[in-house]
Design a protein around this motif. Structure first.
Motif, PDB file in Angstrom:
ATOM      1  N   PRO A 126       0.838  -1.205   0.000  1.00 45.11           N
ATOM      2  CA  PRO A 126       0.000   0.000   0.000  1.00 45.11           C
ATOM      3  C   PRO A 126       0.871   1.252   0.000  1.00 45.11           C
ATOM      4  CG  PRO A 126       0.102  -0.921   2.207  1.00 45.11           C
ATOM      5  CD  PRO A 126       0.912  -1.838   1.325  1.00 45.11           C
ATOM      6  N   TYR A 172       1.090   4.740   1.043  1.00 42.51           N
ATOM      7  CA  TYR A 172       0.429   5.652   1.974  1.00 42.51           C
ATOM      8  C   TYR A 172       0.452   7.096   1.474  1.00 42.51           C
ATOM      9  CZ  TYR A 172       0.463   2.119   5.736  1.00 42.51           C
ATOM     10  OH  TYR A 172       0.248   1.008   6.503  1.00 42.51           O
ATOM     11  N   TYR A 197      -5.043   8.009   0.391  1.00 36.59           N
ATOM     12  CA  TYR A 197      -5.126   6.554   0.355  1.00 36.59           C
ATOM     13  C   TYR A 197      -6.219   6.016   1.277  1.00 36.59           C
ATOM     14  CZ  TYR A 197      -3.790   1.661   0.276  1.00 36.59           C
ATOM     15  OH  TYR A 197      -3.826   0.296   0.125  1.00 36.59           O
ATOM     16  N   TRP A 206      -7.195  -3.734   0.215  1.00 37.42           N
ATOM     17  CA  TRP A 206      -6.533  -4.157   1.454  1.00 37.42           C
ATOM     18  C   TRP A 206      -7.322  -5.286   2.115  1.00 37.42           C
ATOM     19  CZ3 TRP A 206      -2.812  -0.715   4.338  1.00 37.42           C
ATOM     20  CH2 TRP A 206      -2.410  -1.264   5.550  1.00 37.42           C
ATOM     21  N   PRO A 217       4.057  -1.699   3.696  1.00 37.92           N
ATOM     22  CA  PRO A 217       3.672  -0.333   3.326  1.00 37.92           C
ATOM     23  C   PRO A 217       4.846   0.506   2.849  1.00 37.92           C
ATOM     24  CG  PRO A 217       3.778  -0.545   5.703  1.00 37.92           C
ATOM     25  CD  PRO A 217       4.004  -1.929   5.148  1.00 37.92           C
ATOM     26  N   ALA A 277      -4.113  -0.224   9.425  1.00 37.03           N
ATOM     27  CA  ALA A 277      -2.756   0.214   9.104  1.00 37.03           C
ATOM     28  C   ALA A 277      -1.896   0.319  10.356  1.00 37.03           C
ATOM     29  CB  ALA A 277      -2.803   1.554   8.379  1.00 37.03           C
TER      30      ALA A 277
END
Length: 404
Positions: free
Chosen positions: A88, A90, A94, A104, A122, A137
């Motif tokens: 991902p 960031y 996002y 996700w 990440p 996260a």
């Protein structure tokens, strides 16, 4: 949403790059603001190609087509089913993206029954305050400073745009590529068939937007088309409705609305009439919004029934926009009948000053939507309940004369 996993090593890409699309600051500008993300992606793939035996085209996957095409949900679902590592990217956008949250969550579905670490790695595109991260996260432990202090402070976008940070950018990209390879080869996620990632609830549901707005799609899907209506402009869900398909290459109108809303500083929550029905019918406004209405949908009795609570006077915090594609021969031929059904279903809403009842092109839609959102927001603040602060009441101050 996944089938039982196989213990075999997945044969898909080493990594899946999940990122939030950035709309152009000027909607008439043809340049692509996401080209910088693509440059990062290509550098990571190049490093992985040099450091492994991965075949051409299998180093990574990036949704470069901006969800254009009839089968984009299937393609993304297939890549999410087989990628070894989920990366991902960031940024402030996002965690506001419903698509990113679904990507996700779909990847996490593959972890069910998996005893090893979850292969989520990440990367920072633009700086994020830790306190603003959703719980999903916050649970991921990764020391970004290992890739360089400048990268950890500025993110990839901050160091790739300035030539004086070239060495820091090279160090960070190489470090991230090496970390992807390490995770992909030592603890890859097992394969798990994801049938449709768009059907998975977002992993970011606890992330509270600061300026929310609803975008409600009122349209049928392929399984519930009105009698006499061709399937050309529709998809598997109402969300995929594209009234201007001949003009924009099959991209859902809701995606365009989401981009425009974000470019104007809104945080859109896109859904169907079924998703938002309760919120739209509430006596007090929950959020400003806009309804994108397919005239064909109002020919169906069930849709008219669902719209009845919305079609009441004095509810102008929800704006209505009705596309009329003059290149759509079926719609042109049935226009008088369709307008009659529209009046029956949404007569009060269509009479409101903010209503746009004849949106003839995608370009016109993009130019009219910001004003529709602005008017809806004004009405929302006018009608939304005010909550006084807690504690004892404080009397208003008053001016006194010199004698007092």
């Amino acid at each position: 949403m996944t089938t039982p996993q196989s213990s075999a090593q997945p044969s898909g890409p080493y990594f899946f790059l999940s990122y939030a699309h950035v709309p152009p600051y000027d909607l008439s500008d043809a340049s692509d603001p996401n080209q910088w993300v693509e440059k990062l992606f290509k550098v990571l793939c190049e490093h992985i190609m040099h450091l492994t035996r991965v075949p051409a085209g299998a180093a990574g996957y990036m949704d470069r087509e901006l969800r254009v095409g009839d089968n984009w949900p299937q393609t993304l679902s297939e890549r999410l089913s087989s990628c070894r590592v989920f990366v991902p990217l960031y940024s402030p956008r996002y965690f506001e993206s419903d698509h990113c949250g679904k990507e996700w969550a779909a990847f996490l579905d593959r972890a069910q029954g998996h005893t090893g670490p979850v292969a989520i790695l990440p990367a920072i595109w633009a700086p994020m305050r830790t306190m603003t991260l959703p719980r999903a996260a916050q649970a991921i432990q990764f020391n970004h400073a290992d890739l360089g202090s400048r990268y950890a402070d500025e993110g990839f976008y901050g160091i790739m745009k300035l030539s004086r940070y070239r060495s820091q950018y090279q160090m960070a990209t190489m470090g991230l590529a090496q970390r992807i390879i390490e995770v992909a080869e030592t603890s890859p996620m097992p394969y798990g068939k994801i049938r449709d990632y768009t059907a998975v609830p977002s992993a970011f549901t606890d992330h509270t937007p600061e300026r929310p707005v609803t975008v409600t799609v009122v349209a049928p899907d392929l399984r519930h088309l009105p009698e006499g209506r061709d399937a050309y402009h529709y998809g598997r869900t109402p969300y995929e409705w594209d009234p201007f398909r001949s003009r924009n290459g099959m991209r859902p109108l809701a995606d365009c609305a989401e981009d425009v809303a974000r470019s104007r500083g809104f945080l859109p929550h896109v859904g169907t009439l079924e998703d938002h029905g309760g919120e739209l019918a509430a006596e007090t406004p929950q959020a400003p919004g806009v309804m994108l209405v397919d005239p064909w949908a109002t020919t169906q009795e069930e849709c008219q029934e669902s719209l009845r609570p919305v079609n009441r006077p004095g509810r102008q915090w929800i704006s209505v926009m009705v596309p009329w594609n003059r290149d759509d021969q079926e719609t042109v031929e049935q226009e008088p009948r369709l307008k009659g059904h529209l009046r029956d279903a949404l007569g009060h809403k269509l009479a409101e000053p903010a209503a746009e009842t004849d949106v003839r092109s995608l370009e016109l839609f993009r130019s009219l939507l910001p004003e529709a959102l602005h008017k809806a927001t004004q009405q929302y603040f006018k009608h939304a309940p005010a909550y006084p602060p807690e504690g004892a009441r404080v009397d208003r101050p008053r001016l006194v004369g010199p004698e007092e």
